[in-house]
Design an enzyme around this catalytic site. Structure first.
Site, short mmCIF file in Angstrom:
data_model
loop_
_atom_site.label_atom_id
_atom_site.label_comp_id
_atom_site.label_asym_id
_atom_site.label_seq_id
_atom_site.Cartn_x
_atom_site.Cartn_y
_atom_site.Cartn_z
N ASP A 92 0.86 -1.19 0.00
CA ASP A 92 0.00 0.00 0.00
C ASP A 92 0.89 1.24 0.00
OD1 ASP A 92 -2.04 1.85 0.24
OD2 ASP A 92 -2.34 1.49 2.39
N ASP A 94 0.66 4.17 -1.36
CA ASP A 94 0.09 5.50 -1.20
C ASP A 94 -0.63 5.67 0.13
OD1 ASP A 94 -2.18 4.02 -1.61
OD2 ASP A 94 -2.70 4.93 -3.54
N ASP A 287 -34.54 4.29 -5.90
CA ASP A 287 -33.43 3.40 -5.53
C ASP A 287 -33.96 2.03 -5.11
OD1 ASP A 287 -30.61 5.11 -4.84
OD2 ASP A 287 -32.44 6.28 -4.91
N GLN A 334 -40.48 10.82 -5.83
CA GLN A 334 -39.43 10.38 -6.76
C GLN A 334 -40.08 9.61 -7.89
OE1 GLN A 334 -36.00 8.33 -4.98
NE2 GLN A 334 -34.82 10.16 -5.42
N GLY A 451 -35.04 12.62 -9.34
CA GLY A 451 -33.96 11.67 -9.10
C GLY A 451 -32.72 11.95 -9.89
N ASP A 453 -30.68 14.60 -9.94
CA ASP A 453 -30.03 15.80 -9.43
C ASP A 453 -28.52 15.60 -9.42
OD1 ASP A 453 -30.97 13.85 -7.57
OD2 ASP A 453 -30.43 15.13 -5.90
N GLU A 657 -21.33 4.49 -6.59
CA GLU A 657 -22.68 4.95 -6.95
C GLU A 657 -22.85 5.14 -8.45
OE1 GLU A 657 -25.42 8.89 -5.85
OE2 GLU A 657 -23.24 8.98 -5.71
#
Length: 736
Positions: A92, A94, A287, A334, A451, A453, A657
């Protein structure tokens, strides 16, 4: 669609599965006792000696531990803490507690094999295996293990199988919430609460006395959590919602009676639901529908069913399926997906005795929502007969970061000689009137209800737009309700008093013909106002300017999902529109041309080019399949899944996401206003992101078996398709 893939179960020590979930795997004393390989003390002493030699800079004589060349059911004997520290310090580079392709370590670590009682060694090589080792040892440490016997199969597992397994066995559980005594501290946590005292708080609707009593008792029984219980008034106005913004809290959802396994007593229990993840720690509207697509594939039917019933509760008590179940979302909905969600659950439970009643409840709730929210003022445009995202509300949305609207409000608070906070307070409570600002926040609230945005497609105009997405969804409501009344309820559905709104009367009978007419009228309006034959796609319609917009949005493919497009329109879309949106990693949210130039004064918006989102992919795949464009659906699904799998393999198991679908190397890096959820983990990702998890599981049902095998070897789509063509050409030449 191919069958759901099953994780290969390989026998291991004591017949435990190599691929057990982490809790089962790491809490088994029997599994991690090396009794089959010799006395445990001998292994400890050897590793202790090796550790001392390494600290002194001495090398162990080769004869003490030859390399293990065997490859059947190899297992490693590992001292967790020192190995984890060595791994991090070496690989690792970084220092972000992840091992990725961007780290510059040697990419090799030698482990002792359990079969040789630690005498023989084996090299773990490459980013993928080393990052999996980091993840596994992080979990082992969290479960309190000092020594583990780790199966190599968990380190070199096919990445498609590994990610599918993690989603099924870990991510869904990590994202599941109940608003009851079992987990209210977790469920009530709100990363979007910017107040000085972010204590847990729950708002209970007026018509739910059992919930009110339950939460008051819970607050009394657990005074240390400081739970504040508030009963909502009968009528909820925008002014009331603004008034409670300084005391934000959860909104109660449905509960059920269950039997306590310890006492045998009947107790109230919160119906579970899945949250998106990251800063989004509540039940969200669309969602949840997207998540349900993956939950149903993973046979988590009860969870998807519970989410439908939670939505029915919201419609009954709050008047709508909310943007999400927090107090500051009370005026906002939504994109509506309830009918399709309920029907998919019903298909899984139709053999159960309460299945028909479950579907009846969901359809009645959808009818109430349809009439009271989507085809009523202020969302209905009476001229076109189409609907808009146009929520009620007043003031500045409180869920955003404190400085999110600073650049918008700066001229106004300076004009009134106030500080930023003073102006927001005065504006929210109507002590200052600014019509232009009212207009700005009307559209801003509409964007959030959509939804999407945010996006330049919607900015400053959303409340006036009859959007493709909303109206195709309402067409789907109308056709779903018609079909269900006809096929399930004998073409007669009686409306009880509690579901009556507008002109609906208690005892009124709804038939399929009524809803068929509604869907036909909507299709005519969609074709008239939204369809563009020349462009070969659907566009939003501006009800204020009375003209069609020209922003090219991926929501055009929602028309295929909903079934509103004719076969001819579908064929035109695939020919003309699809090439504009298809990119390296799947479908773009919008085209680069429509987005326009980006700069310091005009930054990226996350729902514009070059970003791709799971909902857009899943709806497009399903829609293309619906119109028999199987090859296109498989191709798009493969590209999306490959991008996710490659990032997962190269970046320590990351699942986020949204993705930049134009970036082959690091698509999880997003340069937009909200960043990306799912990045900030240490050592091991534990939840992914709700609808991306679902898109992965659902997408594996779209691609064929040959594609799945290629995906497991991280073969890019172009390489895969070229190999297929070469094989086909070779076979043809051999036939000549």
């Amino acid at each position: 669609m191919s069958e759901a893939p099953q994780a290969r179960r390989v026998g291991s020590v004591d017949d435990h599965s190599v691929y057990d979930d982490a809790k089962t795997y790491y809490t088994s004393e029997e599994r991690h006792n090396n009794s089959r390989s010799g006395p445990r003390q001998r292994t400890y002493s050897q590793n202790s000696l090796l550790g001392q030699m390494e600290r002194l800079g001495l090398k162990e004589p080769f004869r003490r531990g030859s390399h293990d060349e065997s490859n059947h059911n190899r297992r490693f004997l590992i001292q967790v803490d020192p190995t984890l520290e060595s791994l991090k310090s070496q690989e690792d580079t970084d220092g972000n507690m992840q091992i990725t392709i961007e780290d510059n370590g040697p990419k090799v670590l030698t482990l002792r094999t359990a079969g040789s009682n630690g005498h023989n060694r084996f090299d773990i090589r490459g980013t993928y295996m080393l990052s999996n080792l980091l993840q596994e040892l992080t979990l082992a440490q969290e479960y309190g293990r000092k020594q583990v016997i780790l199966d190599e199969a968990r380190l070199n597992e096919n990445p498609v199988n590994r990610l599918s397994r993690l989603i099924r066995d870990h991510f869904w559980d990590a994202l599941t919430r109940r608003i009851d005594a079992s987990s209210i501290e977790v469920a009530a946590k709100d990363p979007k609460d910017w107040t000085d005292d972010p204590r847990p708080r729950i708002y209970v609707p007026k018509g739910a006395p059992e919930q009110l009593e339950y939460y008051k008792k819970l607050a009394a029984d657990k005074p240390d959590i400081r739970l504040d219980v508030v009963e909502l008034p009968e009528t909820i106005t925008p002014e009331y919602v603004v008034g409670i913004n300084k005391a934000p809290g959860l909104l109660a959802v449905d509960m059920e009676e269950t039997v306590d396994p310890k006492t045998g007593e009947r107790v109230m229990s919160g119906r579970p639901f899945v949250v998106p993840g990251g800063r989004f720690n509540e039940l969200y509207g669309w969602d949840s529908y997207m998540e349900s697509l993956g939950l149903l594939v993973n046979d988590k039917v009860y969870l998807a069913k519970s989410m439908v019933l939670n939505f029915c509760f919201c419609i009954k008590h709050y008047g709508k399926i909310l943007n999400a179940t927090r107090s500051y979302y009370l005026c906002r909905s939504q994109p509506p997906f309830l009918t399709d969600m309920a029907l998919r659950v019903y298909d899984k439970i139709r053999h159960e005795p309460d299945a028909t009643e479950f579907l009846r409840t969901a359809i009645l709730a959808a009818i109430k929502e349809y009439h009271s929210v989507w085809v009523a003022e202020p969302r209905l445009d009476p001229v076109t007969g189409l609907s808009r995202y146009r929520p009620e509300g007043t003031g500045v949305p409180p869920e955003t970061e404190a400085d999110h609207f600073l650049h918008i409000l700066e001229p106004y608070y300076k004009k009134h000689n106030m500080t930023f906070k003073e102006f927001v307070e005065a504006y929210n409570f109507g002590r200052i009137r600014e019509p232009e600002l009212d207009k700005y926040f009307l559209h801003d609230r509409a964007v959030r209800e959509s939804g999407h945005d945010t996006s330049y497609r919607l900015e400053g105009v959303c409340a006036d737009l009859a959007t493709v997405d909303l109206n195709t969804l309402l067409f789907k409501y109308e056709t779903d309700i018609a079909r269900t009344i006809r096929n399930v309820f004998g073409d007669k559905l009686v409306i009880p008093a509690e579901y009556c709104v507008g002109s609906l009367q208690p005892g009124q009978v709804e038939t399929s013909a009524i809803w068929d007419r509604r869907s036909k009228r909507r299709k005519l309006a969609i074709d008239k106002y939204l369809w563009n034959e020349e462009a070969g796609m659907y566009f939003d319609y501006d009800t204020a300017k009375r003209q069609q917009c020209n922003y090219e949005s991926c929501t055009t493919f929602w028309a295929l999902w909903a079934g509103v497009a004719s076969p001819k329109q579908a064929a035109i879309m695939v020919t003309r529109a699809l090439p504009k949106f298809e990119a390296y990693g799947g479908l773009l949210s919008g085209t680069e041309e429509s987005r326009g130039q980006i700069g310091l004064d005009r930054p990226n918006r996350q729902w514009d080019y070059p970003y791709g989102w799971a909902p857009q992919q899943m709806l497009a795949w399903t829609g293309l399949y619906r119109y028999s464009f199987t090859e296109e659906a498989e191709r798009l699904a493969y590209k999306w899944l490959f991008m996710i799998t490659k990032a997962f393999s190269d970046f320590n198991g990351v699942v986020v996401e949204k993705y930049d679908v134009t970036r082959p190397v690091d698509p999880h890096r997003v340069d937009a206003e909200y960043g990306n959820q799912g990045l900030g983990f240490k050592g091991v990702a534990k939840e992914g992101f709700g609808w991306v998890n679902a898109s992965y599981i659902y997408g594996l049902q779209i691609i064929n078996a040959h594609m799945r095998r290629a995906l497991g070897t991280l073969t890019p789509y172009d390489t895969f398709i070229k190999a297929l063509e070469d094989n086909r050409n070779r076979a043809l030449s051999e036939m000549v």
